[in-house]
Design a protein around this motif. Structure first.
Motif, PDB file in Angstrom:
ATOM      1  N   ALA A  46       5.092   7.065 -11.028  1.00 26.16           N
ATOM      2  CA  ALA A  46       6.264   7.804 -10.561  1.00 26.16           C
ATOM      3  C   ALA A  46       5.852   8.993  -9.709  1.00 26.16           C
ATOM      4  O   ALA A  46       6.499   9.309  -8.698  1.00 26.16           O
ATOM      5  CB  ALA A  46       7.097   8.264 -11.762  1.00 26.16           C
ATOM      6  N   ASP A  47       4.763   9.659 -10.095  1.00 22.41           N
ATOM      7  CA  ASP A  47       4.251  10.764  -9.278  1.00 22.41           C
ATOM      8  C   ASP A  47       3.895  10.283  -7.880  1.00 22.41           C
ATOM      9  O   ASP A  47       4.217  10.935  -6.879  1.00 22.41           O
ATOM     10  CB  ASP A  47       3.009  11.375  -9.932  1.00 22.41           C
ATOM     11  N   ARG A  48       3.214   9.145  -7.808  1.00 19.17           N
ATOM     12  CA  ARG A  48       2.835   8.621  -6.496  1.00 19.17           C
ATOM     13  C   ARG A  48       4.081   8.347  -5.652  1.00 19.17           C
ATOM     14  O   ARG A  48       4.156   8.740  -4.473  1.00 19.17           O
ATOM     15  CB  ARG A  48       2.017   7.341  -6.639  1.00 19.17           C
ATOM     16  N   LEU A  49       5.065   7.660  -6.231  1.00 17.66           N
ATOM     17  CA  LEU A  49       6.270   7.335  -5.476  1.00 17.66           C
ATOM     18  C   LEU A  49       7.000   8.600  -5.026  1.00 17.66           C
ATOM     19  O   LEU A  49       7.545   8.651  -3.915  1.00 17.66           O
ATOM     20  CB  LEU A  49       7.189   6.447  -6.308  1.00 17.66           C
ATOM     21  N   LEU A  50       7.026   9.613  -5.883  1.00 23.15           N
ATOM     22  CA  LEU A  50       7.628  10.888  -5.491  1.00 23.15           C
ATOM     23  C   LEU A  50       6.939  11.454  -4.257  1.00 23.15           C
ATOM     24  O   LEU A  50       7.592  11.870  -3.286  1.00 23.15           O
ATOM     25  CB  LEU A  50       7.528  11.876  -6.658  1.00 23.15           C
ATOM     26  N   GLU A  82       0.884  -1.745  -5.177  1.00 24.41           N
ATOM     27  CA  GLU A  82      -0.115  -2.475  -5.955  1.00 24.41           C
ATOM     28  C   GLU A  82      -0.930  -1.544  -6.852  1.00 24.41           C
ATOM     29  O   GLU A  82      -1.246  -1.879  -7.988  1.00 24.41           O
ATOM     30  CB  GLU A  82      -1.052  -3.246  -5.018  1.00 24.41           C
ATOM     31  N   GLY A  83      -1.251  -0.359  -6.363  1.00 25.54           N
ATOM     32  CA  GLY A  83      -2.047   0.574  -7.140  1.00 25.54           C
ATOM     33  C   GLY A  83      -1.375   1.076  -8.393  1.00 25.54           C
ATOM     34  O   GLY A  83      -2.029   1.655  -9.268  1.00 25.54           O
ATOM     35  N   SER A 108       0.846  -1.198   0.000  1.00 22.61           N
ATOM     36  CA  SER A 108       0.000   0.000   0.000  1.00 22.61           C
ATOM     37  C   SER A 108       0.880   1.245   0.000  1.00 22.61           C
ATOM     38  O   SER A 108       2.020   1.222   0.476  1.00 22.61           O
ATOM     39  CB  SER A 108      -0.909   0.015   1.226  1.00 22.61           C
ATOM     40  N   GLY A 109       0.344   2.329  -0.513  1.00 22.96           N
ATOM     41  CA  GLY A 109       1.077   3.585  -0.457  1.00 22.96           C
ATOM     42  C   GLY A 109       1.374   4.004   0.970  1.00 22.96           C
ATOM     43  O   GLY A 109       2.462   4.518   1.258  1.00 22.96           O
ATOM     44  N   ALA A 110       0.423   3.779   1.883  1.00 25.73           N
ATOM     45  CA  ALA A 110       0.628   4.171   3.280  1.00 25.73           C
ATOM     46  C   ALA A 110       1.799   3.412   3.895  1.00 25.73           C
ATOM     47  O   ALA A 110       2.595   3.981   4.657  1.00 25.73           O
ATOM     48  CB  ALA A 110      -0.648   3.929   4.090  1.00 25.73           C
ATOM     49  N   PHE A 111       1.928   2.113   3.570  1.00 29.27           N
ATOM     50  CA  PHE A 111       3.040   1.338   4.119  1.00 29.27           C
ATOM     51  C   PHE A 111       4.373   1.809   3.539  1.00 29.27           C
ATOM     52  O   PHE A 111       5.371   1.917   4.258  1.00 29.27           O
ATOM     53  CB  PHE A 111       2.837  -0.153   3.836  1.00 29.27           C
TER      54      PHE A 111
END
Length: 352
Positions: free
Chosen positions: A196-200, A185-186, A145-148
């Motif tokens: 890449a935007d999310r990971l940034l 996963e998303g 998850s992004g939160a993790f």
């Protein structure tokens, strides 16, 4: 943000194709190469034939070359970074640092704990010579998850350790499952630049495509990716106000508001454009990009993004709305984030 690719000698890609992909990535400004040394399905003969010339080529292009290692296997000298998978104790990590003082040790960012980091310190590991990389997850529904990822990134940053993560390709996916190799996963079915935007925004310091056959468009998108979040803005029509909006790189304020994202420097940037015209007031839905007009007095020129639906306000011009596919990024935007807008006319980009 540093960016890179992955290659997997022994999985059917001949030396010539490996070298061509490496050169293509380096020409686009990508600076990292990830390799794995313990894939059970890899052909040992092909692996041996490809690895040495591939590492030599990476060295000539000054790539940071990360090898995913297991204990007891020999370490190729061409690697610059040694990623420690399961089985490495803190004492073994400290011994590796002493044996290979010019190489960077890379922790598993997806499994590291505060306790392990403290054990590494006590074992004598120099934390300033560490990096961390998250896992990728070939099986659908098993990615993080992004939160993790954000929690793990924050933990590692507290120890001064930069963190990387993987993005999937949608064009050329690695076998045997061919379902993409994302960390989050998303991101599995997202266009690469949105992942890449999310990971940034999750605080990731470097990103690599996990799959080994991305197409030219994906590689170019990653090569052009920067630390400034580029948000696509859908508008009824492109006006001189939109042209002005796109001229600047904005920075979000340090004091984050609850209902809107405020740009710290926008009023000064728009000062020369005053008076800002008053448009017809309209409701401001979540994702609306707004510009305060002359009726807002000293706030005129402030640019904001709505985090929730807000009522119409005659003092606020609505320039458009962040495109639907990018709105999931808005809650992730924090203080000090650089933002640019790319404006698209609604009749060309679809309905708002």
């Amino acid at each position: 943000m540093e960016k890179g690719i992955s290659l997997y000698p022994g999985l059917g890609m001949e030396l010539g194709e490996c070298l061509a992909r490496l050169e293509q990535a380096a020409d686009l400004g990508l600076t990292r190469l990830f390799l794995s040394f313990h894939l059970p399905e890899a052909d040992a003969g092909q692996f041996a034939a490809v690895m040495d010339p591939l590492l030599a080529a990476a060295g000539r292009r000054h790539l940071k070359t990360v090898g995913d290692l297991v204990p007891g296997r020999p370490i190729p000298q061409g690697l610059t970074h040694l990623r420690l998978d399961d089985g490495f104790s803190p004492e073994m990590a400290a011994a590796l640092q002493r044996e290979y003082p010019a190489k960077t040790l890379v922790l598993n960012a997806s499994t590291v704990t505060r306790s392990l980091l403290r054990q590494l310190e006590r074992a004598g590991v120099r934390m300033s010579r560490l990096e961390a990389m998250h896992n990728f997850y070939p099986r659908p529904h098993t990615g993080l998850s992004g939160a993790f990822v954000k929690k793990q990134n924050d933990l590692l940053h507290a120890f001064g350790i930069p963190v990387g993560a993987f993005l999937p390709s949608r064009a050329g996916r690695r076998g045997p499952l061919q379902e993409g190799l994302p960390t989050v996963e998303g991101d599995r079915e997202l266009p690469l630049e949105l992942g890449a935007d999310r990971l940034l925004l999750l605080g990731t310091d470097f990103v690599q495509i996990g799959d080994d056959r991305p197409d030219a468009q994906e590689l170019a998108a990653l090569g052009q990716f920067s630390d400034a979040l580029i948000l696509p803005l859908r508008a009824e029509k492109i006006t001189t106000l939109h042209a002005k909006l796109m001229e600047h790189v904005y920075t979000t304020r340090a004091d984050m508001a609850e209902e809107v994202i405020r740009m710290a420097d926008s009023r000064a940037q728009w000062k020369a454009c005053r008076p800002i015209p008053v448009w017809e007031a309209e409701p401001l839905p979540q994702g609306a990009v707004t510009l305060d007009n002359e009726q807002y007095g000293r706030y005129a020129g402030e640019v904001e993004i709505c985090l929730r639906d807000l009522p119409a306000d005659g003092r606020v011009d609505c320039l458009g709305r962040v495109a639907p596919e990018a709105r999931f990024l808005l809650p992730l935007i924090g203080p000090g984030q650089k933002i640019q807008f790319r404006c698209e006319a609604a009749e060309q980009a679809g309905t708002r």
